[in-house]
Write a protein that holds these residues in place. Structure first.
Motif, short mmCIF file in Angstrom:
data_model
loop_
_atom_site.label_atom_id
_atom_site.label_comp_id
_atom_site.label_asym_id
_atom_site.label_seq_id
_atom_site.Cartn_x
_atom_site.Cartn_y
_atom_site.Cartn_z
N GLY A 82 -20.20 52.55 66.03
CA GLY A 82 -20.95 51.63 66.83
C GLY A 82 -20.70 50.18 66.39
O GLY A 82 -21.32 49.32 66.90
N LYS A 83 -19.52 49.90 65.47
CA LYS A 83 -19.53 48.58 64.72
C LYS A 83 -17.92 48.52 64.21
O LYS A 83 -17.43 49.70 64.03
CB LYS A 83 -20.64 48.07 63.88
N CYS A 84 -17.70 47.52 64.17
CA CYS A 84 -16.20 47.11 63.50
C CYS A 84 -16.36 47.78 61.88
O CYS A 84 -17.23 47.33 61.10
CB CYS A 84 -15.80 45.69 63.23
N GLU A 89 -19.71 44.41 62.14
CA GLU A 89 -20.38 43.73 63.22
C GLU A 89 -19.92 44.33 64.67
O GLU A 89 -19.07 44.80 64.79
CB GLU A 89 -20.18 42.30 63.22
N LYS A 90 -20.64 44.34 65.83
CA LYS A 90 -20.47 44.36 67.06
C LYS A 90 -21.02 43.14 68.01
O LYS A 90 -22.17 43.01 68.14
CB LYS A 90 -21.05 45.71 67.60
N PRO A 91 -20.05 42.61 68.36
CA PRO A 91 -18.81 42.40 68.51
C PRO A 91 -18.11 42.04 67.06
O PRO A 91 -18.78 41.44 66.26
CB PRO A 91 -18.26 41.41 69.51
N CYS A 92 -16.85 42.49 66.71
CA CYS A 92 -16.29 42.32 65.67
C CYS A 92 -16.10 40.85 65.44
O CYS A 92 -15.88 39.84 66.22
CB CYS A 92 -14.79 43.02 65.86
N LEU A 97 -7.23 37.00 63.72
CA LEU A 97 -6.40 37.64 64.80
C LEU A 97 -5.23 38.40 64.37
O LEU A 97 -4.93 39.37 65.05
CB LEU A 97 -5.90 36.64 65.99
N HIS A 101 -7.50 45.86 63.56
CA HIS A 101 -8.90 46.36 63.77
C HIS A 101 -9.46 46.44 62.25
O HIS A 101 -8.76 46.92 61.53
CB HIS A 101 -9.03 47.43 64.54
N ILE B 14 -16.67 46.31 71.01
CA ILE B 14 -16.24 45.68 69.38
C ILE B 14 -15.37 44.73 69.39
O ILE B 14 -15.23 43.76 68.99
CB ILE B 14 -15.94 46.85 68.35
N TYR B 15 -14.33 45.14 70.34
CA TYR B 15 -13.11 44.18 70.09
C TYR B 15 -12.42 43.59 71.50
O TYR B 15 -11.37 43.00 71.09
CB TYR B 15 -11.92 45.35 69.76
N HIS B 17 -13.06 41.06 73.15
CA HIS B 17 -12.74 39.35 72.76
C HIS B 17 -11.69 39.21 72.04
O HIS B 17 -10.98 38.10 72.34
CB HIS B 17 -14.05 38.80 72.53
N ARG B 18 -11.28 39.88 71.18
CA ARG B 18 -10.38 39.81 70.08
C ARG B 18 -9.07 40.17 70.75
O ARG B 18 -7.96 39.46 70.59
CB ARG B 18 -10.33 40.40 68.67
#
Lengths: 101, 101
Positions: A82-84, A89-92, A97, A101, B14-15, B17-18
């Motif tokens: 459910g999260k990074c 967090e979600k979103p990561c 960059l 991940h 989660i990802y 946007h990145r």
């Protein structure tokens, strides 16, 4: 709707007898080959080819998991619950960059 | 139990946007990197590391599908609808082990 676990089981039913003979190192050769084909299809922006190659990479990944005796769904939800898994967090919100991940 | 589609959606939440900033070519770099890490983990026969790396390869594959705007589950069940797409049998009866799925 197909569970990750169901797709892995289907790959077992279709390919396990062949994959066991191939051996896991031979299977990596084909997985890498499929990733290259996927990259080509993405570069060409050919939708049907992309769908085909995404399916193939997933099929080889699930087949590899069968031979390695790993439950792909369990592994995936255990790490990405459910999260990074890094920043939690979600979103990561991981800082760079350039990082994975 | 998690559907392939649900896992892909989670990766989007989660990802995406990145990943959109990374661009699809940068994402292939990391997918290939994860496949290499998976190969190492399989060679070492380290169970926890294998689970971790199988999860990562699936996560990058689903993330790539998000950026390429491909439904991974739909692509997978469209190609692998209960039998080998080449010989149309389950289990697969394709003639040579040297061939891919």
């Amino acid at each position: 709707m197909v569970h990750i676990h169901e797709f892995q089981r289907l790959m077992k039913q279709i390919y396990f007898h062949r994959d066991s003979e191939r051996g896991i190192e031979g299977m990596f050769y084909w997985l890498v080959d499929e990733v290259k084909e996927l990259e080509e299809a993405v570069k060409m922006q050919e939708r049907k080819a992309m769908e085909n190659e995404f399916a193939d990479v997933l099929a080889w990944l699930a087949s590899l998991a069968n031979v390695a005796n790993i439950d792909l769904e369990k592994a995936a939800i255990s790490k990405y619950s459910g999260k990074c898994p890094k920043c939690k967090e979600k979103p990561c919100r991981c800082p760079s960059l350039l990082k994975k991940h």
